[in-house]
Write an enzyme that holds these catalytic residues in place. Structure first.
Site, PDB file in Angstrom:
ATOM      1  N   TYR A 113      51.817  33.994  -0.142  1.00  0.00           N
ATOM      2  CA  TYR A 113      51.037  33.519   1.004  1.00  0.00           C
ATOM      3  C   TYR A 113      50.721  32.023   0.886  1.00  0.00           C
ATOM      4  O   TYR A 113      50.398  31.547  -0.206  1.00  0.00           O
ATOM      5  CB  TYR A 113      49.720  34.302   1.114  1.00  0.00           C
ATOM      6  N   TRP A 115      50.371  27.942   3.280  1.00  0.00           N
ATOM      7  CA  TRP A 115      50.735  27.081   4.410  1.00  0.00           C
ATOM      8  C   TRP A 115      51.980  26.259   4.167  1.00  0.00           C
ATOM      9  O   TRP A 115      52.554  25.704   5.106  1.00  0.00           O
ATOM     10  CB  TRP A 115      49.563  26.156   4.752  1.00  0.00           C
TER      11      TRP A 115
HETATM   12  N1  LIG Z   1      36.165  30.543   0.379  1.00  0.00           N
HETATM   13  C1  LIG Z   1      37.109  30.431   1.296  1.00  0.00           C
HETATM   14  N2  LIG Z   1      38.400  30.559   0.942  1.00  0.00           N
HETATM   15  C2  LIG Z   1      39.379  30.420   1.862  1.00  0.00           C
HETATM   16  C3  LIG Z   1      39.067  30.132   3.207  1.00  0.00           C
HETATM   17  C4  LIG Z   1      37.683  30.026   3.567  1.00  0.00           C
HETATM   18  O1  LIG Z   1      37.330  29.824   4.749  1.00  0.00           O
HETATM   19  N3  LIG Z   1      36.748  30.165   2.583  1.00  0.00           N
HETATM   20  N4  LIG Z   1      40.066  29.989   4.131  1.00  0.00           N
HETATM   21  C5  LIG Z   1      41.286  30.742   3.882  1.00  0.00           C
HETATM   22  C6  LIG Z   1      42.352  30.398   4.813  1.00  0.00           C
HETATM   23  S1  LIG Z   1      41.989  30.564   6.468  1.00  0.00           S
HETATM   24  C7  LIG Z   1      43.599  30.066   4.411  1.00  0.00           C
HETATM   25  S2  LIG Z   1      44.845  29.960   5.584  1.00  0.00           S
HETATM   26  C8  LIG Z   1      43.944  29.867   2.978  1.00  0.00           C
HETATM   27  C9  LIG Z   1      44.916  28.711   2.736  1.00  0.00           C
HETATM   28  O2  LIG Z   1      45.470  28.817   1.491  1.00  0.00           O
HETATM   29  P1  LIG Z   1      46.882  28.127   1.135  1.00  0.00           P
HETATM   30  O3  LIG Z   1      47.772  28.119   2.315  1.00  0.00           O
HETATM   31  O4  LIG Z   1      47.390  28.774  -0.105  1.00  0.00           O
HETATM   32  O5  LIG Z   1      46.423  26.641   0.822  1.00  0.00           O
HETATM   33  P2  LIG Z   1      47.261  25.301   0.689  1.00  0.00           P
HETATM   34  O6  LIG Z   1      46.405  24.356  -0.077  1.00  0.00           O
HETATM   35  O7  LIG Z   1      47.733  24.861   2.013  1.00  0.00           O
HETATM   36  O8  LIG Z   1      48.479  25.731  -0.223  1.00  0.00           O
HETATM   37  C10 LIG Z   1      49.777  25.361   0.027  1.00  0.00           C
HETATM   38  C11 LIG Z   1      50.452  24.946  -1.282  1.00  0.00           C
HETATM   39  O9  LIG Z   1      51.839  24.788  -1.038  1.00  0.00           O
HETATM   40  C12 LIG Z   1      52.290  23.572  -1.641  1.00  0.00           C
HETATM   41  N5  LIG Z   1      53.468  23.131  -0.850  1.00  0.00           N
HETATM   42  C13 LIG Z   1      53.510  22.391   0.272  1.00  0.00           C
HETATM   43  N6  LIG Z   1      54.787  22.265   0.709  1.00  0.00           N
HETATM   44  C14 LIG Z   1      55.563  22.950  -0.152  1.00  0.00           C
HETATM   45  C15 LIG Z   1      56.956  23.205  -0.223  1.00  0.00           C
HETATM   46  O10 LIG Z   1      57.758  22.769   0.596  1.00  0.00           O
HETATM   47  N7  LIG Z   1      57.375  23.991  -1.256  1.00  0.00           N
HETATM   48  C16 LIG Z   1      56.539  24.498  -2.183  1.00  0.00           C
HETATM   49  N8  LIG Z   1      57.023  25.264  -3.140  1.00  0.00           N
HETATM   50  N9  LIG Z   1      55.216  24.247  -2.149  1.00  0.00           N
HETATM   51  C17 LIG Z   1      54.735  23.496  -1.144  1.00  0.00           C
HETATM   52  C18 LIG Z   1      51.121  22.653  -1.601  1.00  0.00           C
HETATM   53  O11 LIG Z   1      51.224  21.668  -2.601  1.00  0.00           O
HETATM   54  C19 LIG Z   1      49.938  23.624  -1.804  1.00  0.00           C
HETATM   55  O12 LIG Z   1      49.600  23.744  -3.146  1.00  0.00           O
HETATM   56  O13 LIG Z   1      42.733  29.643   2.240  1.00  0.00           O
HETATM   57  C20 LIG Z   1      41.781  30.695   2.436  1.00  0.00           C
HETATM   58  N10 LIG Z   1      40.688  30.554   1.498  1.00  0.00           N
HETATM   59  N1  LIG Z   2      40.900  19.864   8.432  1.00  0.00           N
HETATM   60  C1  LIG Z   2      41.309  21.126   8.311  1.00  0.00           C
HETATM   61  N2  LIG Z   2      41.438  21.902   9.412  1.00  0.00           N
HETATM   62  C2  LIG Z   2      41.832  23.198   9.283  1.00  0.00           C
HETATM   63  C3  LIG Z   2      42.141  23.767   8.029  1.00  0.00           C
HETATM   64  C4  LIG Z   2      41.991  22.923   6.877  1.00  0.00           C
HETATM   65  O1  LIG Z   2      42.229  23.355   5.750  1.00  0.00           O
HETATM   66  N3  LIG Z   2      41.568  21.628   7.062  1.00  0.00           N
HETATM   67  N4  LIG Z   2      42.541  25.072   7.950  1.00  0.00           N
HETATM   68  C5  LIG Z   2      43.079  25.705   9.154  1.00  0.00           C
HETATM   69  C6  LIG Z   2      43.110  27.164   9.022  1.00  0.00           C
HETATM   70  S1  LIG Z   2      44.312  27.853   8.033  1.00  0.00           S
HETATM   71  C7  LIG Z   2      42.294  27.992   9.694  1.00  0.00           C
HETATM   72  S2  LIG Z   2      42.483  29.676   9.577  1.00  0.00           S
HETATM   73  C8  LIG Z   2      41.260  27.470  10.577  1.00  0.00           C
HETATM   74  C9  LIG Z   2      39.934  28.183  10.347  1.00  0.00           C
HETATM   75  O2  LIG Z   2      39.094  27.961  11.383  1.00  0.00           O
HETATM   76  P1  LIG Z   2      37.631  28.614  11.340  1.00  0.00           P
HETATM   77  O3  LIG Z   2      37.720  29.942  10.708  1.00  0.00           O
HETATM   78  O4  LIG Z   2      37.082  28.510  12.693  1.00  0.00           O
HETATM   79  O5  LIG Z   2      36.917  27.606  10.371  1.00  0.00           O
HETATM   80  P2  LIG Z   2      35.735  27.753   9.354  1.00  0.00           P
HETATM   81  O6  LIG Z   2      35.481  26.343   8.934  1.00  0.00           O
HETATM   82  O7  LIG Z   2      36.026  28.753   8.302  1.00  0.00           O
HETATM   83  O8  LIG Z   2      34.554  28.343  10.217  1.00  0.00           O
HETATM   84  C10 LIG Z   2      34.084  27.686  11.367  1.00  0.00           C
HETATM   85  C11 LIG Z   2      32.593  27.535  11.309  1.00  0.00           C
HETATM   86  O9  LIG Z   2      31.952  28.804  11.371  1.00  0.00           O
HETATM   87  C12 LIG Z   2      30.647  28.622  10.916  1.00  0.00           C
HETATM   88  N5  LIG Z   2      30.131  29.881  10.383  1.00  0.00           N
HETATM   89  C13 LIG Z   2      30.380  30.438   9.185  1.00  0.00           C
HETATM   90  N6  LIG Z   2      29.704  31.599   9.062  1.00  0.00           N
HETATM   91  C14 LIG Z   2      29.022  31.780  10.213  1.00  0.00           C
HETATM   92  C15 LIG Z   2      28.158  32.798  10.715  1.00  0.00           C
HETATM   93  O10 LIG Z   2      27.890  33.803  10.073  1.00  0.00           O
HETATM   94  N7  LIG Z   2      27.683  32.623  11.988  1.00  0.00           N
HETATM   95  C16 LIG Z   2      27.973  31.552  12.749  1.00  0.00           C
HETATM   96  N8  LIG Z   2      27.496  31.506  13.995  1.00  0.00           N
HETATM   97  N9  LIG Z   2      28.754  30.568  12.291  1.00  0.00           N
HETATM   98  C17 LIG Z   2      29.291  30.681  11.055  1.00  0.00           C
HETATM   99  C18 LIG Z   2      30.693  27.555   9.842  1.00  0.00           C
HETATM  100  O11 LIG Z   2      29.626  26.652   9.994  1.00  0.00           O
HETATM  101  C19 LIG Z   2      32.053  26.923  10.032  1.00  0.00           C
HETATM  102  O12 LIG Z   2      31.983  25.519  10.156  1.00  0.00           O
HETATM  103  O13 LIG Z   2      41.065  26.074  10.382  1.00  0.00           O
HETATM  104  C20 LIG Z   2      42.276  25.344  10.388  1.00  0.00           C
HETATM  105  N10 LIG Z   2      41.931  23.947  10.409  1.00  0.00           N
HETATM  106 MO   LIG Z   3      43.935  30.032   7.720  1.00  0.00          MO
END
Ligand SMILES: Nc1nc2c(c(=O)[nH]1)N[C@H]1C(S)=C(S)[C@@H](COP(=O)(O)OP(=O)(O)OC[C@H]3O[C@@H](n4cnc5c(=O)[nH]c(N)nc54)[C@H](O)[C@@H]3O)O[C@H]1N2
Ligand SMILES: Nc1nc2c(c(=O)[nH]1)N[C@H]1C(S)=C(S)[C@@H](COP(=O)(O)OP(=O)(O)OC[C@H]3O[C@@H](n4cnc5c(=O)[nH]c(N)nc54)[C@H](O)[C@@H]3O)O[C@H]1N2
Ligand SMILES: [Mo]
Length: 766
Positions: A113, A115
Site C-alpha cells: 500500500y 502513494w
Molecule cells: N495517524 C495517521 N496515520 C495516517 C493517516 C492519518 O490521517 N493519521 N492518514 C493515512 C492515509 S489517508 C494514507 S493515504 C497513508 C499514506 O501512506 P503512504 O502512501 O505509505 O505514504 P507516503 O509517504 O506517500 O509513502 C510513499 C513512499 O513511496 C516512496 N516512493 C515514491 N515514489 C516511488 C517509486 O516510484 N518507487 C518506489 N519504490 N517508491 C517510491 C516514497 O519515498 C515514500 O516513502 O497514511 C495513513 N496514515
Molecule cells: N498536504 C497534503 N495534503 C493531503 C495529504 C498529505 O499527505 N499532504 N494526503 C492526502 C490523502 S491520502 C488523503 S486521504 C486526504 C485526507 O483528507 P482528510 O481525511 O479530510 O484529512 P485529515 O487531515 O485527516 O482530516 C481533516 C480534518 O478533520 C478534522 N477532524 C479530525 N477528527 C475530527 C472529529 O472527530 N470531528 C471533526 N468535526 N473534525 C475532525 C481535523 O481537524 C482535520 O484537519 O488528504 C490528502 N491531502
Molecule cells: Mo489517503
C-alpha cells in the site's frame, strides 16, 4: 541520458512544476498556469539530492551473513552493507524460488500500500504486482487508509463510494444555487494541494471563494479553525473530537420533532426511516437523542444545534463530511448520519445541496473530472485469491492462521514468509508503530524498493534504490483531472538507482522466466504503446495529439471537463425507478437489512451512537488530551521529508504539535518548546506551537515525520514527532476493518535536558 540544462515541466501528486537545471543545481518554480501552486514542490531538490537518498543496493548485516532462516538480528536496529546490483538480485531470485517452493505464492505479501509517485507507467505498485503476477501471484490488500469505512459502508446505503467521489456536486452549482455549507471536519486547503496522479490547476480555493462572494454561508465543525480557509469567513464550532455522530443526531432529532424534514423525500427515496426515527426518539434504547443530549456528548450548546438545524431546513444546504472523521473507531457512523441528515433535508440531487463525503481530501473533488480513462500499466492477473483489509497488516503478521470478521465474511490470516514493498511507507502510514516493529520481525525476508532511507527501508533485509520521477520518462495524468502533463527525464538517475521496470526486467531474465512481465519490450516501447492508445482515445474526443516526443518537450495538454455542472445523484432524484441506486433496495438505506444481518455490535443496522474507547468523554485521568493526526501541510505524507519546505515548519528539528494556550499553560509549556507526547503505547518528541486556532483539550500532530525511534532507550522514544507511535491499532469496526487513527488520547510534558540528535536522515550503512 545527458544532463539537460534549462527548464523542464514535470508533475507530482501535488501538481505540475518547472524544474530548472543548472549544472548540479536544481531549483523549482511553479507552473505559470497554476493559479494556486503547491509549495510542496520546494522539497524536491533538497530531498532527492539529500543524504537520505539510497545510493546503492544494500543488505542488512546479519541477513547477509546468516541468510533468511538463521538468527536474523533485529530489523530496524541493524546496519546495512552495500552490495552490487548483481548480488542483490541474485539474493532476491534465490529467495523467491525458495519461498515459493517451500510455502507457495500465498506466503508472499506484496499488497504494498502507498502513494508512490505520479506517472502512468512507472507506478511502483503496478510494476511490482505485474511482476509478482507473472510468477504466480501474491497476497494483496484491499481498501485504503484514506476512507476504508466509506468504501465498505457506502455501497450498502447509497452506492459505490469511488464513483460517488467523482460525481460530487460541483462548487459552481453551490455558487449559483447554494446558500449554506455545513462542514464536518472542514475542507482544509492544506490537504487540497494534493490529487492522486497530479492536477494541472489548483482552483478549489477560488471556486469556494466565489461561493462566499455569491453569499453562501459556511459553518466549520472542527477542532481546528483553519480547517476552513480564512476566505470562507466560516462560523467555527468545535465539537469534542469523535462526537460528530451524536451532534448530527441532535440535529436530526430537531428536524424530526419540529417537523422540519422532507417526508416526501423520505418516502420516495429512502428505506428504513422508521427504525432510525424510533432510535432518535429513544423508543429502541430509552435514550432520546435530542439537542440537549447531543450537547452533552459534543460540547456544542443545544441552542446552537437547534438554531442551525432550523437554518439548514430553511436554506439550500450542502453537508460536507471530511473523510478524516471516519478514520476513527466506528468511522461508519458519521457517514451514515450525514446521509440521514441530508435525506431529511430532502435536497439530495439538487444543484448546490445534498451531501458530499471527502470534499477536502483531494484537489479535484467537486472541481474537475477526466474526459477519458488514461492509459495504465496493466497489473495482470493474480492467481492467489487471498487478501487482507489493508490496515490489518500487524494482525496478519502477528497471528497467522487466526480467524477474523470483515464485511460479512469470516476469513483467516495467511502465514506470510516474505514481504515486498514498493511505493509505500508502512512505518509512516500504519498505527501503533511499536507493534508494527514487532510484526515486521516475523517474516523470513523483507524487500523494499525505495528512493530514500525511510523507516520502512530500515526495517527491510534487502533494499533496492529506485529512480525518482525526474530521473525517468513518463506521462503524467491525474486520476480525476482533465489534463496530461509531460514528465520527461530531467536529470540522470542518481547514484546506482534504477527504475522499477529495469529491476523487474532484470529479475525476469535472472529467473529465466518467459517474458510475461516485460513482453520483451523496453520502457520506451511501453510508453509509445500507452501514448498510442491515448491518441486513439483522444481522437474520439476530436483531439489530435502530437507525437510522444513532441509532448515530452512541450507543455500541459488539457481536455474539456466532461461534467462541469455535475450534481450528485441528480438522475436518481429525477426518477428513482428509472435510475435506482446500486443498494439492495435501489434506494438510500437509512436502515440496512444486510448490515443488520451481520450482527456486529460495533456496526448495527442503522446509524448508532457508539462512543470510541479513547476520547474526551472516556476516562482521561492518565491521558487527558485528544490527539488528532491529520495530513501534513508541508509534504505528501512522509515523502521528501528531508526537503526545505518540510524542514521549514519543524521546531528545533521536531514536527510541530498544535496546543491551546490553556493546555500549554497548565503544563508550563511555551511556544517553541520541545515536548514529550506520550501514552501507554509510546512516546515522541514534538515542537509546541501554541495557538487559539485549536480547541481546548485537543492537540494536532500531523503525520509524516520520519519515524526515528531511539532503540537504546526502553521507551523507544521517537525523536522526530511521528504521531503513529501514539495511535492505537484498533479497527473502525468489524464491518470495514479500517484504520482508526483519530481516536487517541495522549499526555504532554515539557522535554527537559539535552535534545537527542535526529538520526532519521542518516543512512544506516555500516
Ligand atoms: N495517524 C495517521 N496515520 C495516517 C493517516 C492519518 O490521517 N493519521 N492518514 C493515512 C492515509 S489517508 C494514507 S493515504 C497513508 C499514506 O501512506 P503512504 O502512501 O505509505 O505514504 P507516503 O509517504 O506517500 O509513502 C510513499 C513512499 O513511496 C516512496 N516512493 C515514491 N515514489 C516511488 C517509486 O516510484 N518507487 C518506489 N519504490 N517508491 C517510491 C516514497 O519515498 C515514500 O516513502 O497514511 C495513513 N496514515
Ligand atoms: N498536504 C497534503 N495534503 C493531503 C495529504 C498529505 O499527505 N499532504 N494526503 C492526502 C490523502 S491520502 C488523503 S486521504 C486526504 C485526507 O483528507 P482528510 O481525511 O479530510 O484529512 P485529515 O487531515 O485527516 O482530516 C481533516 C480534518 O478533520 C478534522 N477532524 C479530525 N477528527 C475530527 C472529529 O472527530 N470531528 C471533526 N468535526 N473534525 C475532525 C481535523 O481537524 C482535520 O484537519 O488528504 C490528502 N491531502
Ligand atoms: Mo489517503
Amino acid at each position: 541520458m545527458n544532463k539537460k540544462t534549462g527548464p523542464h515541466i514535470t508533475s507530482n501528486h501535488w501538481g505540475p512544476s518547472v524544474i530548472n537545471v543548472d549544472g548540479e543545481q536544481l531549483s523549482v518554480t511553479p507552473h505559470p498556469d497554476d493559479p494556486n501552486p503547491s509549495r510542496i514542490n520546494e522539497n524536491i531538490p533538497g530531498a532527492l539530492k539529500g543524504q537520505s537518498r539510497i545510493r546503492h543496493p544494500a543488505v542488512r548485516e546479519s541477513y547477509l551473513k546468516n541468510g533468511p532462516l538463521a538468527n536474523q538480528g533485529e530489523r530496524g536496529e541493524e546496519k546495512f552493507v552495500e552490495v552490487s546490483w548483481e548480488m542483490a538480485l541474485d539474493l532476491i531470485a534465490s529467495e523467491l524460488n525458495r519461498v515459493r517452493e517451500d510455502h507457495g505464492n500465498q506466503s508472499i505479501f506484496a499488497g504494498s500500500y502507498g502513494w508512490s509517485s505520479a506517472g502512468r507507467f512507472h507506478h511502483a505498485q503496478s510494476q511490482l504486482k505485474r511482476f509478482m503476477n507473472s510468477i504466480g501471484g501474491f497476497v494483496r490488500s484491499e481498501g485504503n487508509y484514506s476512507y476504508n469505512a466509506a468504501l465498505i459502508l457506502m455501497p450498502y446505503i447509497v452506492g459505490n463510494f469511488r464513483d460517488h467521489v467523482k460525481q460530487a456536486t460541483r462548487w459552481n452549482t453551490v455558487k449559483d444555487e447554494g446558500e449554506l455549507v455545513i462542514m464536518f471536519g472542514g475542507i482544509p486547503l492544506r490537504n487540497t494541494q494534493v490529487s492522486g496522479g497530479g492536477i494541472a490547476k489548483h482552483t478549489l480555493k477560488d471556486d469556494m471563494k466565489a461561493c462566499v462572494d455569491a453569499g453562501v454561508r459556511f459553518v466549520n465543525f472542527s477542532p481546528l479553525k483553519n480547517d476552513a480557509a480564512t476566505e470562507l469567513k466560516a462560523q467555527w464550532l468545535a465539537p469534542r473530537p469523535g462526537s460528530d455522530t451524536a451532534l448530527m443526531m441532535g440535529m436530526a432529532h430537531t428536524l424530526l420533532v419540529e417537523n422540519l424534514y422532507d417526508q416526501n423525500f423520505i418516502n420516495n427515496y429512502t428505506v428504513g426511516f422508521k427504525q432510525v426515527s424510533d432510535y432518535l426518539l429513544g423508543k429502541s434504547d430509552g435514550v432520546i437523542k435530542d439537542a440537549s443530549w447531543a450537547e452533552k456528548q459534543s460540547g456544542i450548546p443545544q441552542e446552537e444545534i437547534v438554531k442551525l438545524s432550523r437554518e439548514m431546513a430553511s436554506k439550500r444546504t450542502l453537508l460536507c463530511t471530511a473523510v478524516g472523521l471516519q478514520r476513527a473507531e466506528h468511522g461508519e457512523q458519521p457517514l451514515w448520519m450525514t446521509v440521514l441528515l441530508a435525506s431529511m433535508l430532502g435536497q439530495i440531487g439538487l444543484p448546490g445541496s445534498g451531501f458530499g463525503i471527502g470534499y477536502g481530501a483531494d484537489a479535484s473533488i467537486g472541481v474537475v473530472d477526466r474526459p477519458m480513462r488514461w492509459p495504465s500499466f496493466s497489473q495482470g492477473k493474480n492467481a492467489v485469491e487471498d487478501f487482507i483489509p489493508v490496515a490489518m497488516i500487524s494482525e496478519m503478521l502477528l497471528s497467522p492462521g487466526t480467524r477474523y470478521e470483515y464485511n460479512g465474511q469470516t476469513r483467516t490470516f495467511p502465514n506470510i514468509k516474505m514481504i515486498w514493498w514498493a511505493g509505500g511507507n508502512p512505518f509512516h502510514h500504519h498505527q501503533d508503530l511499536n507493534r508494527l516493529r514487532k510484526a515486521f520481525q516475523q517474516p523470513q525476508t523483507i524487500i523494499v524498493n525505495e528512493i530514500s532511507w525511510t523507516a520502512t527501508a530500515r526495517h527491510a533485509d534487502i533494499v533496492l534504490p529506485v529512480a525518482s520521477t525526474i530521473e525517468r520518462t513518463d506521462i503524467g495524468a491525474g486520476t480525476q483531472d482533465n489534463s496530461i502533463i509531460p514528465m520527461p527525464q530531467i536529470i540522470p538517475t542518481q547514484f546506482e538507482a534504477r527504475t522499477e521496470f529495469e529491476i523487474f526486467t532484470a529479475l525476469e531474465k535472472k529467473l529465466g522466466l518467459n517474458t510475461d512481465f516485460s513482453r520483451k519490450m523496453t520502457s520506451e516501447q511501453w510508453l509509445e504503446e500507452m501514448w498510442d492508445s491515448l491518441k486513439t482515445e483522444a481522437k474520439k474526443h476530436e483531439r489530435d495529439l502530437p507525437s510522444l516526443q513532441e509532448f515530452l518537450k512541450g507543455d500541459i495538454i488539457s481536455f474539456d471537463d466532461p461534467s462541469p455542472k455535475n450534481v450528485f445523484l441528480a438522475d436518481f432524484r429525477k426518477d428513482p425507478n428509472q435510475s435506482p441506486l446500486t443498494t439492495p433496495s435501489g434506494k438510500i438505506e437509512l436502515f440496512s437489512e444486510t448490515i443488520a444481518s451481520f450482527q456486529y455490535e460495533d456496526c448495527p443496522g442503522h446509524p448508532t451512537w457508539l462512543p470510541p474507547r479513547e476520547w474526551l468523554g472516556a476516562d482521561t485521568s492518565h491521558f487527558s488530551l485528544h490527539m488528532i493526526s491529520g495530513q501534513p501541510a508541508t509534504r505528501l505524507h512522509s515523502q521528501l521529508d528531508e526537503g526545505s519546505y518540510s524542514k521549514s515548519m519543524k521546531i528545533q528539528g521536531r514536527e510541530p504539535i498544535l496546543m491551546h494556550p490553556d493546555d500549554a499553560q497548565e503544563r508550563g509549556i511555551k511556544d517553541g518548546d520541545v515536548v514529550i507526547v506520550f501514552n501507554n503505547r509510546g512516546q515522541c518528541l514534538a515542537g509546541a506551537k501554541i495557538t487559539h486556532d485549536i480547541c481546548k483539550n485537543t492537540v494536532f500532530l500531523w503525520t509524516g515525520a520520519w519515524y526515528d525511534p531511539n532503540l537504546k532507550n526502553e521507551s523507544h522514544q521517537d525523536r522526530h514527532g511521528n504521531p503513529n507511535v501514539l495511535t492505537h491499532d484498533y479497527r473502525t469496526s468489524r464491518l470495514s476493518q479500517g484504520p482508526a487513527a483519530q481516536s487517541a488520547l495522549v499526555e504532554i510534558k515539557k522535554h527537559i535536558g539535552e535534545l537527542p540528535i535526529i538520526e532519521a536522515f542518516t543512512p544506516p550503512i555500516s
